[in-house]
Scaffold this motif. Structure first.
Motif, PDB file in Angstrom:
ATOM      1  N   ALA A   1       9.858  19.078 -18.031  1.00  0.00           N
ATOM      2  CA  ALA A   1       9.704  20.204 -16.463  1.00  0.00           C
ATOM      3  C   ALA A   1       9.704  21.415 -16.625  1.00  0.00           C
ATOM      4  CB  ALA A   1      11.163  19.608 -15.743  1.00  0.00           C
ATOM      5  N   PHE A   2      10.331  22.152 -17.995  1.00  0.00           N
ATOM      6  CA  PHE A   2       9.805  23.374 -18.437  1.00  0.00           C
ATOM      7  C   PHE A   2       8.650  23.250 -19.238  1.00  0.00           C
ATOM      8  CE2 PHE A   2      14.846  23.236 -18.316  1.00  0.00           C
ATOM      9  CZ  PHE A   2      14.984  23.965 -16.936  1.00  0.00           C
ATOM     10  N   LEU A   3       8.454  22.977 -19.854  1.00  0.00           N
ATOM     11  CA  LEU A   3       6.979  23.051 -20.093  1.00  0.00           C
ATOM     12  C   LEU A   3       5.810  23.258 -19.696  1.00  0.00           C
ATOM     13  CD1 LEU A   3       7.379  21.372 -23.898  1.00  0.00           C
ATOM     14  CD2 LEU A   3       7.802  23.995 -23.087  1.00  0.00           C
ATOM     15  N   LEU A   4       6.507  22.042 -18.338  1.00  0.00           N
ATOM     16  CA  LEU A   4       4.578  21.734 -17.542  1.00  0.00           C
ATOM     17  C   LEU A   4       5.625  22.917 -16.333  1.00  0.00           C
ATOM     18  CD1 LEU A   4       5.123  18.217 -16.524  1.00  0.00           C
ATOM     19  CD2 LEU A   4       3.350  19.543 -17.464  1.00  0.00           C
ATOM     20  N   GLY A   5       6.413  23.899 -16.557  1.00  0.00           N
ATOM     21  CA  GLY A   5       5.942  25.189 -15.776  1.00  0.00           C
ATOM     22  C   GLY A   5       7.267  25.265 -14.409  1.00  0.00           C
ATOM     23  N   ALA A   6       8.163  24.754 -14.336  1.00  0.00           N
ATOM     24  CA  ALA A   6       9.544  24.803 -14.109  1.00  0.00           C
ATOM     25  C   ALA A   6      10.491  26.385 -14.455  1.00  0.00           C
ATOM     26  CB  ALA A   6      10.310  23.424 -14.377  1.00  0.00           C
ATOM     27  N   ASP A   7      10.643  26.873 -14.000  1.00  0.00           N
ATOM     28  CA  ASP A   7      11.483  28.083 -14.018  1.00  0.00           C
ATOM     29  C   ASP A   7      12.691  29.105 -14.141  1.00  0.00           C
ATOM     30  OD1 ASP A   7      10.985  29.009 -11.719  1.00  0.00           O
ATOM     31  OD2 ASP A   7       9.175  30.361 -11.505  1.00  0.00           O
ATOM     32  N   ARG A   8      13.147  28.107 -13.727  1.00  0.00           N
ATOM     33  CA  ARG A   8      14.939  28.601 -13.580  1.00  0.00           C
ATOM     34  C   ARG A   8      15.506  27.098 -13.518  1.00  0.00           C
ATOM     35  NH1 ARG A   8      13.772  31.257  -8.701  1.00  0.00           N
ATOM     36  NH2 ARG A   8      15.611  29.852  -7.632  1.00  0.00           N
ATOM     37  N   THR A   9      16.560  27.211 -13.196  1.00  0.00           N
ATOM     38  CA  THR A   9      17.619  25.776 -12.980  1.00  0.00           C
ATOM     39  C   THR A   9      18.301  26.388 -12.251  1.00  0.00           C
ATOM     40  OG1 THR A   9      17.475  25.217 -15.789  1.00  0.00           O
ATOM     41  CG2 THR A   9      19.520  24.572 -14.588  1.00  0.00           C
ATOM     42  N   THR A  10      18.948  25.260 -11.388  1.00  0.00           N
ATOM     43  CA  THR A  10      19.606  25.115 -10.097  1.00  0.00           C
ATOM     44  C   THR A  10      21.081  25.501 -10.760  1.00  0.00           C
ATOM     45  OG1 THR A  10      17.920  24.887  -8.602  1.00  0.00           O
ATOM     46  CG2 THR A  10      20.493  24.591  -7.847  1.00  0.00           C
ATOM     47  N   HIS A  11      21.970  26.043 -10.226  1.00  0.00           N
ATOM     48  CA  HIS A  11      23.526  26.955 -10.842  1.00  0.00           C
ATOM     49  C   HIS A  11      24.361  25.656 -11.798  1.00  0.00           C
ATOM     50  CE1 HIS A  11      23.537  22.824  -7.753  1.00  0.00           C
ATOM     51  NE2 HIS A  11      24.071  23.908  -6.218  1.00  0.00           N
ATOM     52  N   ILE A  12      23.516  26.139 -13.073  1.00  0.00           N
ATOM     53  CA  ILE A  12      24.115  25.495 -14.615  1.00  0.00           C
ATOM     54  C   ILE A  12      24.871  24.353 -14.277  1.00  0.00           C
ATOM     55  CG2 ILE A  12      24.224  27.397 -16.009  1.00  0.00           C
ATOM     56  CD1 ILE A  12      23.286  25.816 -17.773  1.00  0.00           C
ATOM     57  N   PHE A  13      25.543  22.932 -14.816  1.00  0.00           N
ATOM     58  CA  PHE A  13      26.700  22.572 -15.091  1.00  0.00           C
ATOM     59  C   PHE A  13      26.776  22.042 -13.571  1.00  0.00           C
ATOM     60  CE2 PHE A  13      27.661  25.483 -18.399  1.00  0.00           C
ATOM     61  CZ  PHE A  13      27.499  24.760 -19.421  1.00  0.00           C
ATOM     62  N   ASN A  14      26.798  22.191 -12.413  1.00  0.00           N
ATOM     63  CA  ASN A  14      26.556  22.180 -10.903  1.00  0.00           C
ATOM     64  C   ASN A  14      25.803  21.065 -10.540  1.00  0.00           C
ATOM     65  OD1 ASN A  14      28.756  24.859 -11.013  1.00  0.00           O
ATOM     66  ND2 ASN A  14      30.100  23.212 -10.737  1.00  0.00           N
TER      67      ASN A  14
ATOM     68  N   ALA B   1      18.630  21.237 -22.099  1.00  0.00           N
ATOM     69  CA  ALA B   1      17.125  21.411 -21.966  1.00  0.00           C
ATOM     70  C   ALA B   1      17.059  23.169 -21.594  1.00  0.00           C
ATOM     71  CB  ALA B   1      16.791  20.854 -21.249  1.00  0.00           C
ATOM     72  N   THR B   2      17.817  23.769 -20.491  1.00  0.00           N
ATOM     73  CA  THR B   2      18.312  24.523 -20.091  1.00  0.00           C
ATOM     74  C   THR B   2      18.347  25.258 -20.765  1.00  0.00           C
ATOM     75  OG1 THR B   2      19.116  23.603 -17.583  1.00  0.00           O
ATOM     76  CG2 THR B   2      19.803  26.055 -18.289  1.00  0.00           C
ATOM     77  N   ILE B   3      19.459  25.372 -21.244  1.00  0.00           N
ATOM     78  CA  ILE B   3      19.776  26.721 -22.691  1.00  0.00           C
ATOM     79  C   ILE B   3      18.486  26.831 -23.783  1.00  0.00           C
ATOM     80  CG2 ILE B   3      21.438  26.576 -24.240  1.00  0.00           C
ATOM     81  CD1 ILE B   3      23.244  25.751 -22.514  1.00  0.00           C
ATOM     82  N   ASN B   4      17.816  26.170 -23.770  1.00  0.00           N
ATOM     83  CA  ASN B   4      16.487  25.929 -25.184  1.00  0.00           C
ATOM     84  C   ASN B   4      15.115  26.777 -24.644  1.00  0.00           C
ATOM     85  OD1 ASN B   4      17.781  25.208 -27.174  1.00  0.00           O
ATOM     86  ND2 ASN B   4      17.412  22.789 -27.228  1.00  0.00           N
ATOM     87  N   PHE B   5      14.939  26.602 -23.169  1.00  0.00           N
ATOM     88  CA  PHE B   5      13.398  26.213 -22.220  1.00  0.00           C
ATOM     89  C   PHE B   5      13.248  27.015 -21.379  1.00  0.00           C
ATOM     90  CE2 PHE B   5      13.110  22.196 -24.942  1.00  0.00           C
ATOM     91  CZ  PHE B   5      12.561  22.772 -26.211  1.00  0.00           C
ATOM     92  N   SER B   6      14.639  27.164 -20.458  1.00  0.00           N
ATOM     93  CA  SER B   6      14.738  27.485 -18.974  1.00  0.00           C
ATOM     94  C   SER B   6      14.315  29.271 -19.084  1.00  0.00           C
ATOM     95  CB  SER B   6      15.690  26.935 -17.751  1.00  0.00           C
ATOM     96  OG  SER B   6      15.810  27.581 -16.566  1.00  0.00           O
ATOM     97  N   PRO B   7      13.602  29.484 -18.272  1.00  0.00           N
ATOM     98  CA  PRO B   7      13.380  31.076 -18.003  1.00  0.00           C
ATOM     99  C   PRO B   7      14.427  31.778 -17.485  1.00  0.00           C
ATOM    100  CG  PRO B   7      10.567  29.963 -17.442  1.00  0.00           C
ATOM    101  CD  PRO B   7      12.177  28.725 -17.785  1.00  0.00           C
TER     102      PRO B   7
ATOM    103  N   ALA C   1      13.971  16.510 -19.122  1.00  0.00           N
ATOM    104  CA  ALA C   1      13.860  18.271 -18.271  1.00  0.00           C
ATOM    105  C   ALA C   1      13.636  19.298 -18.916  1.00  0.00           C
ATOM    106  CB  ALA C   1      15.417  18.754 -18.052  1.00  0.00           C
ATOM    107  N   SER C   2      13.435  18.886 -20.596  1.00  0.00           N
ATOM    108  CA  SER C   2      12.154  19.814 -21.731  1.00  0.00           C
ATOM    109  C   SER C   2      11.071  20.198 -21.402  1.00  0.00           C
ATOM    110  CB  SER C   2      12.304  19.729 -22.927  1.00  0.00           C
ATOM    111  OG  SER C   2      14.115  19.116 -22.995  1.00  0.00           O
TER     112      SER C   2
END
Length: 372
Positions: free
Chosen positions: A197-210, A225-231, A194-195
């Motif tokens: 993925a964000f460093l490669l350019g993913a810029d969002r997480t779909t409905h976190i926790f779900n 990883a989302t909390i640390n890196f997702s824009p 996941a980390s």
């Protein structure tokens, strides 16, 4: 047109002032009262923006039998969204057979309405393990040629694709190169994948926790990883998908500048309990919860005005404006809306002191909002 003596909520300031509109654009925003239509007692917020929604008011984006029916449904859906203060939305697909997905993309390509600037493909390149309410029969490996067909048929209106990065990290770069926002979701990705993925350019997480690998103290996974890196980080603030105390935690830790409120709504949104559908799947709504026959949550019955009220109760009006308008616009690159300031589209929602919708303006034109 000029509206005055109204409380104006922006991401930066909360003040009593005046908004002047010309040719659908906000020309002036100033403090103080001027000559104009007096809106004493009302609150102005930007038009709400929902970038992850499958349906509302009995209409489902992926349930139609002809292009004509699709376009008619979309018109009706827009009317329903406006009742709830939504002036921009992305119709969102679920995992579908390829030929059906391509038909949906082609139909969106026919839409000439900048309140519907594009679409969100939630799948089909997702995890079978965390498919949620999606039909695992149609999940498939990432296919760039299929995405290019979707882009061509939709006239480049695919704004977002939800992807499980463990299906192929190299795919992210290809999607970003096409101008698509990659949102990580429906995934069994561990922290490392996941980390990356964000460093490669993913810029969002779909409905976190779900619909994702859960957080564990020895396996932090996609959530940390989302909390640390997702824009940007989607959250469904219905207090069903995510407990309100955890949403308060997200606002504190992730920050109100990164959180994006989405409804993930299905056709039952705005209606009562009963039997509905999501794509080809039957859904039962009971007590406001949308469930599959296996008891899994299947989207929501949340409307964005209710999301706004919920978020305002946790973090105040300015934070709610960020999460329901400003951040969603930024998350999909819409620089012309989502905030009340000169030069932006005059998409406005006027609320009373109890945060109930009184008036809605789309590009400066008042739209009839019937009581619901």
């Amino acid at each position: 047109m000029k509206i005055t003596n109204i409380r104006i909520i922006t991401p930066y300031k909360d003040f009593l002032g005046t908004i002047e509109i010309e040719r659908g654009i906000i020309r002036r925003v100033i403090e103080g009262k001027e000559e104009g239509e007096d809106m004493k007692g009302l609150i102005a917020v930007p038009g709400l923006i929902d970038i992850h929604t499958h349906g509302i008011g009995g209409y489902d984006f992926t349930s139609w039998n002809s292009e004509e029916e699709f376009l008619n449904n979309l018109t009706k859906m827009k009317e329903e969204y406006i009742k709830h203060g939504v002036t921009t939305f992305l119709p969102t697909t679920v995992t579908l057979p390829k030929e059906v997905l391509l038909e949906a993309c082609k139909a969106v390509g026919k839409v000439q309405d900048d309140s519907i600037p594009g679409m969100h493909l939630e799948g089909p390149f997702i995890s079978e393990k965390y498919a949620g309410a999606q039909d695992i029969r149609y999940i498939r490996a990432p296919d760039l040629s299929e995405v290019k067909q979707c882009m061509e048929l939709s006239r480049n209106k695919v704004k977002t694709i939800t992807l499980a990065p463990e299906k192929g990290l190299e795919f992210i770069d290809s999607l970003v190169a096409l101008g698509i926002h990659v949102s990580i979701g429906h995934t069994d990705a561990d922290y490392e994948i996941a980390s990356r993925a964000f460093l490669l350019g993913a810029d969002r997480t779909t409905h976190i926790f779900n619909a994702m690998r859960p957080l564990h103290h020895r396996d932090p996974g996609v959530i940390l990883a989302t909390i640390n890196f997702s824009p940007f980080v989607e959250v469904i603030p219905d207090f069903i998908h995510v407990d309100k105390e955890l949403i308060k935690f997200l606002i504190k830790v992730v920050g109100e500048d990164r959180l994006v409120s989405v409804t993930d709504s299905i056709m039952a949104a705005g209606l009562g309990d009963g039997e509905y559908s999501l794509g080809k799947m039957s859904i039962t709504v009971k007590g406001g919860r949308a469930l599959t026959k296996f008891g899994k949550l299947a989207g929501s019955t949340l409307t964005m005005d209710k999301a706004f009220v919920n978020l305002a109760s946790l973090a105040g009006l300015q934070a709610a404006v960020k999460m329901t308008s400003y951040n969603p616009a930024r998350a999909i690159g819409l620089s012309d809306r989502g905030v009340i300031m000169p030069g932006k589209r005059a998409d406005l929602v006027l609320l009373d002191e109890k945060l109930r919708i009184v008036k809605v303006f789309v590009k400066g034109e008042e739209v009839e909002v019937s009581k619901y």
